[in-house]
Design a protein around this motif. Structure first.
Motif, PDB file in Angstrom:
ATOM      1  N   VAL A 100       0.873  -1.174   0.000  1.00 26.91           N
ATOM      2  CA  VAL A 100       0.000   0.000   0.000  1.00 26.91           C
ATOM      3  C   VAL A 100       0.912   1.226   0.000  1.00 26.91           C
ATOM      4  N   LEU A 101       1.059   1.819  -1.176  1.00 23.87           N
ATOM      5  CA  LEU A 101       1.943   2.972  -1.366  1.00 23.87           C
ATOM      6  C   LEU A 101       1.113   4.191  -1.732  1.00 23.87           C
ATOM      7  N   ILE A 102       1.360   5.287  -1.059  1.00 26.92           N
ATOM      8  CA  ILE A 102       0.701   6.556  -1.364  1.00 26.92           C
ATOM      9  C   ILE A 102       1.745   7.467  -1.985  1.00 26.92           C
ATOM     10  N   ILE A 103       1.574   7.774  -3.247  1.00 28.60           N
ATOM     11  CA  ILE A 103       2.545   8.592  -3.977  1.00 28.60           C
ATOM     12  C   ILE A 103       2.297  10.058  -3.645  1.00 28.60           C
ATOM     13  N   ALA A 104       3.216  10.651  -2.908  1.00 25.11           N
ATOM     14  CA  ALA A 104       3.063  12.051  -2.519  1.00 25.11           C
ATOM     15  C   ALA A 104       3.068  12.964  -3.729  1.00 25.11           C
ATOM     16  N   HIS A 105       2.256  14.014  -3.674  1.00 24.83           N
ATOM     17  CA  HIS A 105       2.205  15.032  -4.731  1.00 24.83           C
ATOM     18  C   HIS A 105       1.804  14.419  -6.096  1.00 24.83           C
ATOM     19  N   GLN A 106       1.130  13.278  -6.057  1.00 27.79           N
ATOM     20  CA  GLN A 106       0.772  12.562  -7.286  1.00 27.79           C
ATOM     21  C   GLN A 106       1.995  12.314  -8.171  1.00 27.79           C
ATOM     22  N   GLY A 107       3.180  12.318  -7.548  1.00 29.95           N
ATOM     23  CA  GLY A 107       4.405  12.038  -8.288  1.00 29.95           C
ATOM     24  C   GLY A 107       4.868  13.172  -9.186  1.00 29.95           C
ATOM     25  N   MET A 108       4.376  14.394  -8.965  1.00 29.38           N
ATOM     26  CA  MET A 108       4.753  15.493  -9.866  1.00 29.38           C
ATOM     27  C   MET A 108       6.264  15.629  -9.996  1.00 29.38           C
ATOM     28  N   PRO A 109       6.775  15.958 -11.153  1.00 31.20           N
ATOM     29  CA  PRO A 109       6.060  16.259 -12.404  1.00 31.20           C
ATOM     30  C   PRO A 109       5.805  15.026 -13.270  1.00 31.20           C
ATOM     31  N   GLU A 110       6.134  13.825 -12.762  1.00 27.50           N
ATOM     32  CA  GLU A 110       5.912  12.594 -13.533  1.00 27.50           C
ATOM     33  C   GLU A 110       4.505  12.065 -13.281  1.00 27.50           C
ATOM     34  N   TYR A 111       3.507  12.919 -13.485  1.00 29.76           N
ATOM     35  CA  TYR A 111       2.125  12.589 -13.152  1.00 29.76           C
ATOM     36  C   TYR A 111       1.662  11.296 -13.821  1.00 29.76           C
ATOM     37  N   ASP A 112       1.815  11.214 -15.118  1.00 31.22           N
ATOM     38  CA  ASP A 112       1.266  10.071 -15.856  1.00 31.22           C
ATOM     39  C   ASP A 112       1.961   8.775 -15.488  1.00 31.22           C
ATOM     40  N   ALA A 113       3.274   8.801 -15.305  1.00 34.61           N
ATOM     41  CA  ALA A 113       4.012   7.579 -14.986  1.00 34.61           C
ATOM     42  C   ALA A 113       3.545   6.988 -13.654  1.00 34.61           C
ATOM     43  N   PHE A 114       3.269   7.837 -12.679  1.00 36.02           N
ATOM     44  CA  PHE A 114       2.796   7.334 -11.394  1.00 36.02           C
ATOM     45  C   PHE A 114       1.316   6.947 -11.461  1.00 36.02           C
ATOM     46  N   ALA A 115       0.537   7.643 -12.274  1.00 36.91           N
ATOM     47  CA  ALA A 115      -0.855   7.233 -12.473  1.00 36.91           C
ATOM     48  C   ALA A 115      -0.920   5.841 -13.095  1.00 36.91           C
ATOM     49  N   ASP A 116       0.030   5.535 -13.971  1.00 35.18           N
ATOM     50  CA  ASP A 116       0.096   4.187 -14.549  1.00 35.18           C
ATOM     51  C   ASP A 116       0.233   3.147 -13.440  1.00 35.18           C
ATOM     52  N   LEU A 117       1.067   3.430 -12.445  1.00 33.44           N
ATOM     53  CA  LEU A 117       1.262   2.485 -11.345  1.00 33.44           C
ATOM     54  C   LEU A 117      -0.026   2.321 -10.532  1.00 33.44           C
ATOM     55  N   ALA A 118      -0.752   3.427 -10.330  1.00 29.68           N
ATOM     56  CA  ALA A 118      -2.011   3.341  -9.591  1.00 29.68           C
ATOM     57  C   ALA A 118      -3.035   2.495 -10.335  1.00 29.68           C
ATOM     58  N   GLU A 119      -2.975   2.510 -11.646  1.00 29.77           N
ATOM     59  CA  GLU A 119      -3.902   1.701 -12.434  1.00 29.77           C
ATOM     60  C   GLU A 119      -3.478   0.236 -12.493  1.00 29.77           C
ATOM     61  N   GLU A 120      -2.177  -0.015 -12.345  1.00 25.39           N
ATOM     62  CA  GLU A 120      -1.657  -1.379 -12.486  1.00 25.39           C
ATOM     63  C   GLU A 120      -1.615  -2.154 -11.174  1.00 25.39           C
ATOM     64  N   TYR A 121      -1.434  -1.461 -10.051  1.00 24.82           N
ATOM     65  CA  TYR A 121      -1.236  -2.138  -8.770  1.00 24.82           C
ATOM     66  C   TYR A 121      -2.356  -1.773  -7.800  1.00 24.82           C
ATOM     67  N   PRO A 122      -2.924  -2.770  -7.111  1.00 28.92           N
ATOM     68  CA  PRO A 122      -4.138  -2.528  -6.315  1.00 28.92           C
ATOM     69  C   PRO A 122      -3.939  -1.648  -5.100  1.00 28.92           C
ATOM     70  N   GLY A 123      -2.691  -1.533  -4.596  1.00 32.27           N
ATOM     71  CA  GLY A 123      -2.477  -0.767  -3.378  1.00 32.27           C
ATOM     72  C   GLY A 123      -1.820   0.574  -3.580  1.00 32.27           C
ATOM     73  N   VAL A 124      -1.736   1.047  -4.818  1.00 34.70           N
ATOM     74  CA  VAL A 124      -1.078   2.329  -5.080  1.00 34.70           C
ATOM     75  C   VAL A 124      -2.107   3.456  -5.129  1.00 34.70           C
ATOM     76  N   TYR A 125      -1.860   4.500  -4.355  1.00 33.69           N
ATOM     77  CA  TYR A 125      -2.718   5.680  -4.295  1.00 33.69           C
ATOM     78  C   TYR A 125      -1.886   6.915  -4.649  1.00 33.69           C
ATOM     79  N   LEU A 126      -2.574   7.998  -4.949  1.00 36.60           N
ATOM     80  CA  LEU A 126      -1.938   9.268  -5.286  1.00 36.60           C
ATOM     81  C   LEU A 126      -2.484  10.329  -4.345  1.00 36.60           C
ATOM     82  N   ASP A 127      -1.607  11.075  -3.656  1.00 34.66           N
ATOM     83  CA  ASP A 127      -2.158  12.138  -2.804  1.00 34.66           C
ATOM     84  C   ASP A 127      -2.077  13.484  -3.516  1.00 34.66           C
ATOM     85  N   THR A 128      -2.942  14.390  -3.105  1.00 33.91           N
ATOM     86  CA  THR A 128      -3.145  15.651  -3.834  1.00 33.91           C
ATOM     87  C   THR A 128      -2.210  16.762  -3.392  1.00 33.91           C
TER      88      THR A 128
END
Length: 301
Positions: free
Chosen positions: A197-225
């Protein structure tokens, strides 16, 4: 899903009325910092020299004492108060974790947090902190200067994966990049520990899309705002136009984060910035309360 969007609050004083309009009991902010006071002063001194580090000023908006900051957050509607801290050298995690346990003991609505660092015995240390009540961990890849995929951390990640305890990880390359920032090391970590269960701080900015890919691929990945979409951040790490189209589909994977107190604008501006994305009140309810409440063990709406 409704596309009606209630305008976000312009000032902190408007936050309670905004939450009532949404029909949510409060805010589930996953990304809040409390530290031992001498360390907090050092952090603020670092931001006072932000021009040297980042090329822009970073005035701390909530430079008050600990008790006033706690009351401020309660006034905003936080039902649980994290005290995120992170280690950047050997031995530092031990005393930070000791302080976090003490903080959670004296602050009844605190979330007991912990941190770790690639050092001898880190697996046992993480296991011990979970047994002592830690509910949320934080690591910072750039400040810590280590790769999350470092083999020295394998046992620690295994313990966290088995326990299902979430970890807020700052791995994006903003506001400053590092040797191990970016999605690559996190992807390698998740290949070895896919249930983390990983929460990606800052939605991974500036690599927004690359970290969003991980949230879509792995069940425990979240993005914080944290700081996402704010006027301040849009000056150096703006959200790509196509990225916004992904956010409705990520509705259950996005959590409210603020970086309080170390922000250069009022807390309300984070809520306003999210509301002006125009994704609808249902999306805002999920992000501001539902998703974070699940991870923090708060009651559902």
């Amino acid at each position: 899903m409704s596309t009606i969007t209630t305008p976000g609050p312009i000032s902190d004083a408007e936050i309670p009325a905004y939450l009532r309009a949404l029909g949510i009991p409060g805010l589930a902010d996953i990304h809040v910092h409390f530290l031992p006071e001498p360390m907090m002063r050092k952090v603020w001194a670092y931001f006072d020299r932000a021009g040297e580090h980042y090329g822009r000023s970073w005035p701390i908006h909530y430079r008050t004492d600990e008790q006033e900051r706690i009351q401020t957050l309660r006034g905003f509607g936080l039902q649980a108060i994290p005290a995120l801290s992170y280690a950047h050298k050997t031995g530092m995690a031990t005393w930070l974790n000791d302080w976090n346990r003490e903080f959670a003991t004296r602050i009844p609505d605190a979330v007991q947090c912990a941190t770790f660092y690639p050092e001898a015995g880190v697996g046992d240390q993480v296991r011990r902190e979970i047994e002592r009540g830690a509910r949320l961990f934080k690591v910072h890849v750039q400040v810590g200067g280590f790769s999350p995929a470092d083999a020295a951390l394998d046992e620690a990640w295994q313990v966290l994966e088995e326990a299902g305890v979430p970890v807020v990880i700052h791995a994006g390359s903003a506001p400053i990049s590092g040797k191990y920032t970016g999605s690559g090391p996190v992807r390698r970590l998740l290949k070895r520990h896919p249930q983390l269960v990983l929460i990606i701080a800052h939605q991974g900015m500036p690599e927004y899309d690359a970290f969003a890919d991980l949230a879509e691929e792995y069940p425990g990945v979240y993005l914080d705002t944290t700081m996402v979409g704010t006027d301040f951040t849009n000056n150096f790490a703006p959200m790509p136009s196509q990225y916004r189209r992904r956010l409705p589909g990520l509705r259950r994977r996005i959590l409210l984060g603020s970086d309080f107190p170390n922000i250069p604008y009022p807390y309300a501006h984070q809520l306003e910035a999210l509301a002006r994305l125009g994704l609808g009140d249902d999306w805002m309810r999920s992000v501001l309360w539902d998703n974070g409440a699940r991870l923090l063990g708060l009651p559902p709406r």
